[in-house]
Design a protein around this motif. Structure first.
Motif, mmCIF file in Angstrom:
data_model
loop_
_atom_site.group_PDB
_atom_site.id
_atom_site.type_symbol
_atom_site.label_atom_id
_atom_site.label_comp_id
_atom_site.label_asym_id
_atom_site.label_seq_id
_atom_site.Cartn_x
_atom_site.Cartn_y
_atom_site.Cartn_z
ATOM 1 N N VAL A 115 78.432 18.344 6.365
ATOM 2 C CA VAL A 115 78.664 19.737 5.942
ATOM 3 C C VAL A 115 78.897 20.610 7.162
ATOM 4 N N GLU A 116 78.037 20.475 8.150
ATOM 5 C CA GLU A 116 78.156 21.298 9.363
ATOM 6 C C GLU A 116 79.434 20.989 10.128
ATOM 7 N N PHE A 117 79.888 19.753 10.060
ATOM 8 C CA PHE A 117 81.113 19.376 10.763
ATOM 9 C C PHE A 117 82.369 19.693 9.955
ATOM 10 N N GLY A 118 82.199 20.080 8.693
ATOM 11 C CA GLY A 118 83.345 20.390 7.854
ATOM 12 C C GLY A 118 84.167 19.176 7.471
ATOM 13 N N ILE A 119 83.494 18.028 7.303
ATOM 14 C CA ILE A 119 84.191 16.775 7.008
ATOM 15 C C ILE A 119 84.315 16.559 5.507
ATOM 16 N N ASP A 120 85.514 16.194 5.085
ATOM 17 C CA ASP A 120 85.768 15.830 3.696
ATOM 18 C C ASP A 120 86.800 14.713 3.685
ATOM 19 N N ASP A 121 87.164 14.251 2.523
ATOM 20 C CA ASP A 121 88.181 13.214 2.404
ATOM 21 C C ASP A 121 88.785 13.317 1.010
ATOM 22 N N GLN A 122 89.650 12.391 0.683
ATOM 23 C CA GLN A 122 90.263 12.327 -0.636
ATOM 24 C C GLN A 122 90.056 10.936 -1.199
ATOM 25 N N PRO A 123 89.235 10.791 -2.261
ATOM 26 C CA PRO A 123 88.598 11.830 -3.072
ATOM 27 C C PRO A 123 87.503 12.585 -2.307
ATOM 28 N N PRO A 124 87.163 13.785 -2.767
ATOM 29 C CA PRO A 124 86.180 14.617 -2.064
ATOM 30 C C PRO A 124 84.804 13.963 -2.014
ATOM 31 N N LEU A 125 84.051 14.317 -0.977
ATOM 32 C CA LEU A 125 82.679 13.832 -0.853
ATOM 33 C C LEU A 125 81.779 14.536 -1.848
ATOM 34 N N THR A 126 80.735 13.833 -2.265
ATOM 35 C CA THR A 126 79.742 14.439 -3.145
ATOM 36 C C THR A 126 78.768 15.273 -2.325
ATOM 37 N N VAL A 144 78.302 6.779 2.597
ATOM 38 C CA VAL A 144 79.619 7.177 2.081
ATOM 39 C C VAL A 144 80.465 5.911 1.964
ATOM 40 N N TYR A 145 80.758 5.529 0.752
ATOM 41 C CA TYR A 145 81.444 4.258 0.532
ATOM 42 C C TYR A 145 82.835 4.508 -0.046
ATOM 43 N N LEU A 146 83.744 4.843 0.868
ATOM 44 C CA LEU A 146 85.130 5.129 0.524
ATOM 45 C C LEU A 146 86.056 4.214 1.333
#
Length: 355
Positions: A115-126, A144-146
């Motif tokens: 959250v603090e690093f502003g990290i996301d992906d596609q599909p979005p993280l929970t 995180v298992y993507l």
């Protein structure tokens, strides 16, 4: 006419033989390292006949280069130690060193979250996945298992289902974690990890073959928005990196990587149930059982047989390479597994005479 034809053929054959011999010895010997060398194997305390047996085993494998630095000097170089080839997952230990520098400077902290690093992906993280901390990514336990770039088939098959574990709860060798670390590093430092590695580590310790132009990001956007960061590195440059860690992060009186980070990152941080020899630190493998654990060995390890094995108890660095860039490798995928690599290393260590 006939004699002229025979003469011409002899010249051609002689030239081809000369080219073959030049190519053979170039591949076999490569360009010798500029490091100081031991004057003889015997003077260094090694039995030449026993090392010959180790060499024979090395040549029976699909290895393309091997090198030992003992007490700060080159003991031997087998194969072409100057050729830069894909370092594969050794890249993760290289990045660990850069993180140690930034952690020391306070750029980032191990308990910072996605959250603090502003990290996301596609599909979005929970919401729960976003709570994974930097320390979890570095110990491959983010939860995180993507899908991720540079994953092997085995990694995909072994990947747990999403939401199976909380952050920090479970070790799974996860390229998503490793690739995101590259993204975080670049965004938080507002720099480029390849440039930083070259300027902050490679140049100060005298790496001879590393070329920033040979390093690249591999984007696989259908899997993840976070690219893999791929290093091309020679055996002798890997040996310098190993020697840097053996010297607790110091080189020529200068502290390159913080000493506390060298110690902390190479300690076991997570149990690896699938490996009965090694556990996982902060992007390093560390021997946890058997004779290598007794020697406090830790390793940077990559697919197909890449390794930097560091043995503080013996003041020794062992580097092993399999050139996966070769056409022959692309056709056969002939690799060297962990058991074979460690057997080779044991044969080398067995060649040490009582000292």
């Amino acid at each position: 006419m006939y004699n002229k034809l025979i003469g011409a053929l002899l010249i051609i054959i002689t030239g081809l033989v000369g080219l073959f011999m030049y190519t053979y010895y170039s591949i076999e010997a490569g360009e010798e390292s500029s490091w100081p060398r031991h004057s003889s194997l015997e003077d260094a305390g090694f039995n030449p006949q026993a090392l010959d047996q180790a060499r024979a085993y090395y040549e029976s494998l699909n290895s393309t280069a091997a090198m030992v630095i003992y007490r700060g000097r080159v003991l031997f170089e087998w194969g072409d130690v100057s050729k830069s080839t894909n370092a594969h997952s050794v890249r993760k230990s290289l990045l660990s060193a850069l993180y140690g520098i930034e952690l020391e400077q306070g750029t980032m902290h191990l308990n910072q979250t996605l959250v603090e690093f502003g990290i996301d992906d596609q599909p979005p993280l929970t919401t729960i996945e976003r709570q994974a901390e930097l320390r979890h990514l570095m110990t491959s336990s983010s939860g995180v298992y993507l899908p991720a770039g540079e994953e092997s088939i085995g990694m995909r098959v072994a990947r747990p289902g999403r939401g199976s574990f909380l952050p920090g709860e479970n070790y799974y060798y996860n390229n998503w974690d490793f690739n995101v670390l590259g993204t975080i590093y670049n965004e938080q430092t507002e720099s480029d990890l390849f440039e930083d590695f070259f300027e902050k580590i490679a140049q100060p310790i005298g790496m001879e073959d590393l070329d920033p132009a040979d390093m690249n990001y591999k984007y696989e956007n259908r899997r993840s928005r976070h690219p893999s960061y791929l290093f091309q590195m020679s055996a002798r440059d890997m040996a310098r990196f190993g020697q840097l860690y053996l010297q607790e992060g110091r080189w020529d009186g200068r502290q390159i990587v913080p000493e506390w980070w060298v110690e902390e990152s190479t300690k076991p941080q997570k149990d690896v149930p699938s490996n009965n020899v090694m556990d996982y630190g902060y992007l390093w493998w560390t021997a946890s059982d058997g004779p290598f654990a007794d020697l406090d060995m830790y390793s940077a390890v990559g697919r197909y047989g890449q390794s930097i094995d560091i043995i503080p108890e013996l003041d020794l660095v062992f580097v092993h390479r399999v050139d996966s860039n070769r056409l022959a490798f692309q056709l056969t995928r002939s690799s060297v597994n962990e058991l074979q690599r460690l057997q080779l290393l044991q044969l080398i260590l067995d060649a040490r005479q009582s000292q």
